[in-house]
Design a protein around this motif. Sequence first.
Motif, PDB file in Angstrom:
ATOM      1  N   SER A 418      -7.435  -0.511   5.080  1.00  0.00           N
ATOM      2  CA  SER A 418      -6.960  -0.776   6.443  1.00  0.00           C
ATOM      3  C   SER A 418      -6.069   0.363   6.896  1.00  0.00           C
ATOM      4  CB  SER A 418      -6.179  -2.094   6.484  1.00  0.00           C
ATOM      5  OG  SER A 418      -5.518  -2.256   7.722  1.00  0.00           O
ATOM      6  N   GLU A 419      -6.184   0.711   8.168  1.00  0.00           N
ATOM      7  CA  GLU A 419      -5.362   1.790   8.720  1.00  0.00           C
ATOM      8  C   GLU A 419      -3.880   1.439   8.737  1.00  0.00           C
ATOM      9  OE1 GLU A 419      -6.825   2.844  12.548  1.00  0.00           O
ATOM     10  OE2 GLU A 419      -8.681   3.752  11.790  1.00  0.00           O
ATOM     11  N   GLN A 420      -3.564   0.143   8.725  1.00  0.00           N
ATOM     12  CA  GLN A 420      -2.162  -0.251   8.801  1.00  0.00           C
ATOM     13  C   GLN A 420      -1.441  -0.145   7.455  1.00  0.00           C
ATOM     14  OE1 GLN A 420      -1.613  -4.372   9.875  1.00  0.00           O
ATOM     15  NE2 GLN A 420      -3.162  -5.090   8.419  1.00  0.00           N
ATOM     16  N   ASN A 421      -2.183   0.144   6.392  1.00  0.00           N
ATOM     17  CA  ASN A 421      -1.600   0.230   5.056  1.00  0.00           C
ATOM     18  C   ASN A 421      -1.665   1.667   4.558  1.00  0.00           C
ATOM     19  OD1 ASN A 421      -1.210  -2.574   5.095  1.00  0.00           O
ATOM     20  ND2 ASN A 421      -3.263  -2.939   4.281  1.00  0.00           N
ATOM     21  N   PHE A 422      -0.517   2.262   4.325  1.00  0.00           N
ATOM     22  CA  PHE A 422      -0.489   3.682   3.980  1.00  0.00           C
ATOM     23  C   PHE A 422       0.819   4.051   3.301  1.00  0.00           C
ATOM     24  CE2 PHE A 422       1.119   3.134   8.260  1.00  0.00           C
ATOM     25  CZ  PHE A 422       2.232   3.963   8.332  1.00  0.00           C
ATOM     26  N   VAL A 423       0.809   5.243   2.697  1.00  0.00           N
ATOM     27  CA  VAL A 423       1.987   5.849   2.086  1.00  0.00           C
ATOM     28  C   VAL A 423       2.375   7.057   2.910  1.00  0.00           C
ATOM     29  CG1 VAL A 423       2.920   6.987   0.029  1.00  0.00           C
ATOM     30  CG2 VAL A 423       1.300   5.091  -0.213  1.00  0.00           C
ATOM     31  N   GLU A 424       3.649   7.164   3.223  1.00  0.00           N
ATOM     32  CA  GLU A 424       4.170   8.344   3.909  1.00  0.00           C
ATOM     33  C   GLU A 424       5.466   8.787   3.237  1.00  0.00           C
ATOM     34  OE1 GLU A 424       5.426   7.703   7.912  1.00  0.00           O
ATOM     35  OE2 GLU A 424       6.310   5.737   7.497  1.00  0.00           O
ATOM     36  N   LEU A 425       5.965   9.926   3.654  1.00  0.00           N
ATOM     37  CA  LEU A 425       7.238  10.433   3.139  1.00  0.00           C
ATOM     38  C   LEU A 425       8.366   9.879   3.994  1.00  0.00           C
ATOM     39  CD1 LEU A 425       6.282  14.167   2.495  1.00  0.00           C
ATOM     40  CD2 LEU A 425       6.208  12.256   0.884  1.00  0.00           C
ATOM     41  N   SER A 426       9.393   9.360   3.345  1.00  0.00           N
ATOM     42  CA  SER A 426      10.535   8.812   4.070  1.00  0.00           C
ATOM     43  C   SER A 426      11.565   9.910   4.332  1.00  0.00           C
ATOM     44  CB  SER A 426      11.179   7.681   3.274  1.00  0.00           C
ATOM     45  OG  SER A 426      11.909   8.204   2.176  1.00  0.00           O
ATOM     46  N   ASP A 427      12.600   9.560   5.077  1.00  0.00           N
ATOM     47  CA  ASP A 427      13.690  10.500   5.331  1.00  0.00           C
ATOM     48  C   ASP A 427      14.721  10.495   4.206  1.00  0.00           C
ATOM     49  OD1 ASP A 427      12.585  11.185   7.782  1.00  0.00           O
ATOM     50  OD2 ASP A 427      13.637   9.586   8.844  1.00  0.00           O
ATOM     51  N   GLU A 428      14.633   9.515   3.313  1.00  0.00           N
ATOM     52  CA  GLU A 428      15.572   9.436   2.194  1.00  0.00           C
ATOM     53  C   GLU A 428      15.110  10.342   1.061  1.00  0.00           C
ATOM     54  OE1 GLU A 428      16.769   5.638   0.762  1.00  0.00           O
ATOM     55  OE2 GLU A 428      16.594   4.684   2.733  1.00  0.00           O
ATOM     56  N   LEU A 429      16.071  10.975   0.389  1.00  0.00           N
ATOM     57  CA  LEU A 429      15.766  11.870  -0.719  1.00  0.00           C
ATOM     58  C   LEU A 429      16.095  11.204  -2.050  1.00  0.00           C
ATOM     59  CD1 LEU A 429      17.154  15.273   0.653  1.00  0.00           C
ATOM     60  CD2 LEU A 429      14.870  14.270   0.934  1.00  0.00           C
ATOM     61  N   ASP A 430      15.320  11.551  -3.083  1.00  0.00           N
ATOM     62  CA  ASP A 430      15.593  11.019  -4.410  1.00  0.00           C
ATOM     63  C   ASP A 430      16.574  11.917  -5.148  1.00  0.00           C
ATOM     64  OD1 ASP A 430      14.161  13.232  -5.296  1.00  0.00           O
ATOM     65  OD2 ASP A 430      12.406  12.084  -5.929  1.00  0.00           O
ATOM     66  N   SER A 431      16.797  11.647  -6.426  1.00  0.00           N
ATOM     67  CA  SER A 431      17.776  12.402  -7.205  1.00  0.00           C
ATOM     68  C   SER A 431      17.377  13.863  -7.389  1.00  0.00           C
ATOM     69  CB  SER A 431      17.975  11.743  -8.572  1.00  0.00           C
ATOM     70  OG  SER A 431      16.748  11.693  -9.289  1.00  0.00           O
ATOM     71  N   ARG A 432      16.096  14.166  -7.167  1.00  0.00           N
ATOM     72  CA  ARG A 432      15.621  15.549  -7.279  1.00  0.00           C
ATOM     73  C   ARG A 432      15.668  16.278  -5.947  1.00  0.00           C
ATOM     74  NH1 ARG A 432      11.992  12.194  -9.850  1.00  0.00           N
ATOM     75  NH2 ARG A 432      11.930  12.338 -12.124  1.00  0.00           N
ATOM     76  N   GLY A 433      16.086  15.563  -4.907  1.00  0.00           N
ATOM     77  CA  GLY A 433      16.118  16.155  -3.574  1.00  0.00           C
ATOM     78  C   GLY A 433      14.784  16.112  -2.863  1.00  0.00           C
ATOM     79  N   LEU A 434      13.858  15.274  -3.341  1.00  0.00           N
ATOM     80  CA  LEU A 434      12.527  15.159  -2.751  1.00  0.00           C
ATOM     81  C   LEU A 434      12.425  13.867  -1.949  1.00  0.00           C
ATOM     82  CD1 LEU A 434      10.458  16.193  -5.901  1.00  0.00           C
ATOM     83  CD2 LEU A 434      11.228  17.668  -4.018  1.00  0.00           C
ATOM     84  N   PHE A 441       2.466  -2.043   3.681  1.00  0.00           N
ATOM     85  CA  PHE A 441       1.366  -2.935   3.307  1.00  0.00           C
ATOM     86  C   PHE A 441       1.500  -4.294   3.990  1.00  0.00           C
ATOM     87  CE2 PHE A 441      -0.960  -6.081   0.863  1.00  0.00           C
ATOM     88  CZ  PHE A 441      -2.200  -5.453   0.777  1.00  0.00           C
ATOM     89  N   THR A 442       0.434  -4.685   4.653  1.00  0.00           N
ATOM     90  CA  THR A 442       0.297  -6.010   5.245  1.00  0.00           C
ATOM     91  C   THR A 442      -1.086  -6.534   4.898  1.00  0.00           C
ATOM     92  OG1 THR A 442       1.798  -5.525   7.092  1.00  0.00           O
ATOM     93  CG2 THR A 442       0.236  -7.348   7.399  1.00  0.00           C
ATOM     94  N   ALA A 443      -1.150  -7.680   4.272  1.00  0.00           N
ATOM     95  CA  ALA A 443      -2.443  -8.275   3.945  1.00  0.00           C
ATOM     96  C   ALA A 443      -3.192  -8.598   5.231  1.00  0.00           C
ATOM     97  CB  ALA A 443      -2.248  -9.535   3.112  1.00  0.00           C
ATOM     98  N   GLY A 444      -4.480  -8.300   5.249  1.00  0.00           N
ATOM     99  CA  GLY A 444      -5.295  -8.567   6.426  1.00  0.00           C
ATOM    100  C   GLY A 444      -5.862  -9.983   6.415  1.00  0.00           C
ATOM    101  N   GLU A 445      -6.618 -10.296   7.444  1.00  0.00           N
ATOM    102  CA  GLU A 445      -7.203 -11.629   7.556  1.00  0.00           C
ATOM    103  C   GLU A 445      -8.088 -11.939   6.354  1.00  0.00           C
ATOM    104  OE1 GLU A 445      -9.974 -14.272  10.663  1.00  0.00           O
ATOM    105  OE2 GLU A 445      -9.600 -12.140  11.035  1.00  0.00           O
ATOM    106  N   ASN A 446      -8.842 -10.948   5.891  1.00  0.00           N
ATOM    107  CA  ASN A 446      -9.731 -11.191   4.756  1.00  0.00           C
ATOM    108  C   ASN A 446      -8.935 -11.539   3.506  1.00  0.00           C
ATOM    109  OD1 ASN A 446     -12.765 -10.926   4.142  1.00  0.00           O
ATOM    110  ND2 ASN A 446     -11.833  -9.866   2.399  1.00  0.00           N
ATOM    111  N   GLU A 447      -7.860 -10.793   3.228  1.00  0.00           N
ATOM    112  CA  GLU A 447      -7.037 -11.072   2.052  1.00  0.00           C
ATOM    113  C   GLU A 447      -6.375 -12.452   2.164  1.00  0.00           C
ATOM    114  OE1 GLU A 447      -8.243  -7.281   2.309  1.00  0.00           O
ATOM    115  OE2 GLU A 447      -6.529  -7.769   3.619  1.00  0.00           O
ATOM    116  N   ASN A 448      -5.890 -12.803   3.351  1.00  0.00           N
ATOM    117  CA  ASN A 448      -5.227 -14.093   3.518  1.00  0.00           C
ATOM    118  C   ASN A 448      -6.195 -15.262   3.330  1.00  0.00           C
ATOM    119  OD1 ASN A 448      -2.534 -13.250   4.001  1.00  0.00           O
ATOM    120  ND2 ASN A 448      -3.074 -12.659   6.092  1.00  0.00           N
TER     121      ASN A 448
END
Length: 542
Positions: A418-434, A441-448
Amino acid sequence: MTPFTSEAQERHTAARSTTGNLPRDPQTPMQRYPLSDTVDAVIIGTGAGGSPVLARLAQAGLKVVAIEAGSFLNPDEYASDEVAQKYLYWLDERLTTGANPVAFGSNNSGTGVGGSTLHWGAYAPRPNSRDMRIKEDFGIGVDWPLAYDDLLPYFEEVERFIGVSGPEHYPWEPGRKYPLPALPLNAPAQLMQRGCDALGIRHSPAPIAALSAAYSGPHADYPERHACVNRGYCHQGCRNGAKASMDVTYLPAAVRAGAEIRAEAFVTDLERDEQGLLTAVVYQQDGQELRQRTKAVFLCAGAIESARLLLRLGLANSSGQVGRNFMAHPSTQIWGTFKEDTRPYKGFPASLITEDPIRPKDADFAGGYLIQSYGIMPVAWAGSVSRGRGLWGADLVRYLQSFPNIAGMGISGECLPSEQNFVELSDELDSRGLPKPLVHFTAGENENRLMDHATKLMHQIWEAAGGTDRWTLNRMAHQIGTCRMGEDPGNSVVDPWGRSHDIPNLYISDNSTFPTAMPANPALTIMAIALRTADHFLGRLS
């Protein structure tokens, strides 16, 4: 990152190997390749995707290096303690959002040489051949660009190599044969068996990647592993090597063939030449930035980290599909209380399966699901109760007293892209500075609809088995998608062999390449595809 208790930190320190060799095969010296060398391939990640590739390429005589973010760990130090063993989980923070935000950490995300297989449940069903043709059958989702028969020889090879224990007769594929007899059924499995029998539902001992007898592979490929002793702490690491984690199967075979594994090393960059080919992998280790020259790269870091690296570097994404179509298996659980003592902490946790709901006749959804029995440990049980029943304080404590008499079952169900479920980069950085990954993720009608159907059926099974005080825990499991395979470079990241459409010497081999989730737990399929990808790579070289 969740801090360790002092006891857990001491256990983690003791478990880490300082020799650089695999603790289960300490007599085999590991090859060391100078950084000045140009190796044939670098494999990023040593889980179910990376380890088979590493072994296959090393056995073909190639100079290969695996880079792993986690440590070498000594299974002799694994504690029968849920809290102390948290160091097996990937605890770097991953941000999650959506109507059904996916839990990470202990939920199918691991770290260490061997990846998530160090704490996986070792449930090893094959996918159903129909699961790869969802769009053809139902008109929604997408079809896989390869067929079940393309993977069948690899399923069989993986099962023989790692030692899968299974039934003599598998009801849904009668010709299937497993190398080892099935593991014994624990009490929750026997109760599920009773309920299924009452309703006319077929069932079988589950295919489990843990040993019912001593085994060392079909050709003594690694040191002999002992049979399962029904300790029950499978998700906290297997002390005797019965469970087929990569550190006792493919990785020893790889090291014996000349592969090198560099642990506690985190990849930060992939260098390219003027033609766009990858030329080196840059990583951090022991406070230093190091660089390994290579002719090819296999990215096997999982659906979150593989996508995160490519998004951060702006690579292999001419299709715009990197990070897209994140999927997670609907994994609804039903728990009940029984008159009998169940001791759910004993035996292999999930030892029974039914695939009858793979295509339910009364379904109002596409695809289907399998059902597995569940045992559980007390800390995980308490967490499930507090989330699933909303109990706190004295009410929670009172209900937890029923632990010796409870049993569970749960599903692994189809999830569509589904187009509504994806991974992107956030504005928060981890301990490595990344940038930290942000997972939508939102379950669709089929999953429900699928989860509603499964909930009703599982309640019926437990009722028929004599279960009372039944309740539902809705959850999602596994990380799938984000670097889809396909024939069309316009809507996929890699081709059917796992090779990048954009970068000819980049391959991706993990669950990120799955076009759909398919109901089967993914590890066996990941390993089978990994071997197929490695064979394709070797074929191109020759």
